[in-house]
Design a protein around this motif. Sequence first.
Motif, short mmCIF file in Angstrom:
data_model
loop_
_atom_site.label_atom_id
_atom_site.label_comp_id
_atom_site.label_asym_id
_atom_site.label_seq_id
_atom_site.Cartn_x
_atom_site.Cartn_y
_atom_site.Cartn_z
N CYS A 1 0.81 -1.22 0.00
CA CYS A 1 0.00 0.00 0.00
C CYS A 1 0.85 1.28 0.00
CB CYS A 1 -0.92 0.00 1.21
SG CYS A 1 -0.02 0.08 2.78
N ARG B 1 -5.22 -10.85 1.13
CA ARG B 1 -6.34 -10.70 0.20
C ARG B 1 -6.95 -12.04 -0.20
NH1 ARG B 1 -2.91 -6.37 -0.74
NH2 ARG B 1 -3.99 -4.38 -0.62
N CYS C 1 1.52 -11.55 0.50
CA CYS C 1 1.59 -11.00 1.86
C CYS C 1 2.42 -11.85 2.80
CB CYS C 1 0.20 -10.84 2.44
SG CYS C 1 -0.61 -12.42 2.82
N ILE D 1 -2.75 -7.80 6.12
CA ILE D 1 -3.89 -8.16 5.27
C ILE D 1 -3.50 -9.27 4.30
CG2 ILE D 1 -5.47 -7.32 3.49
CD1 ILE D 1 -5.15 -4.53 4.83
N GLN E 1 -0.16 0.24 5.95
CA GLN E 1 -1.45 -0.27 6.40
C GLN E 1 -1.69 -1.74 6.11
OE1 GLN E 1 -3.78 1.63 8.21
NE2 GLN E 1 -1.95 2.91 8.31
N CYS E 2 -0.98 -2.33 5.14
CA CYS E 2 -1.32 -3.71 4.74
C CYS E 2 -0.39 -4.77 5.32
CB CYS E 2 -1.36 -3.83 3.22
SG CYS E 2 0.25 -3.81 2.42
#
Length: 170
Positions: A39, A131, A98, A129, A43-44
């Motif tokens: 990001c 996805r 991730c 996060i 945040q991710c």
Amino acid sequence: MAATLQINGKAVQVKAAPETPLLWVLRDELSMTGSKYGCGVGQCGACTVLADGQPIRSCSTPISALGTAKITTIEGLGGDHPVQQAWIRHDVPQCGYCQSGQIMGAVALLAQKPKPTDDDISSAMDGNICRCGSYQRIRAAIKDAAGLPQVASSPPPLQAPSAPASAAKI
């Protein structure tokens, strides 16, 4: 401008400007591509590395903020870390994007709390996060690496009901 960073147990000279995010130094200058850009604002969690054992977002941490911190990246784990081995046993990654950040978050958690509760895991991994939604496998792998008992990640398979005795005569 030159700076010396402590990365994966080695002093490394880098030529980046002080405001350069650590992620860009790792990827572009040092060719360490395990940490991912997600990001760009922290945040991710895809870019997570450890600074003195604490998870930080390398995409939003300038190298000037690191001082003498000892940085550990996914490459620094070497592939045989108990968390990485648990990730393999539980087939955690789907797309895998991730996962280096997830693993680094889990490593930091287990270093601080070797036997984490579900709440500890949720709290520590919040903000990383995935996805693909592999959160249940991530949780199972963390528990495995910690030597904790596993809770079934999915209900047992459904079985067809037995035919009534009267149906057997048909």
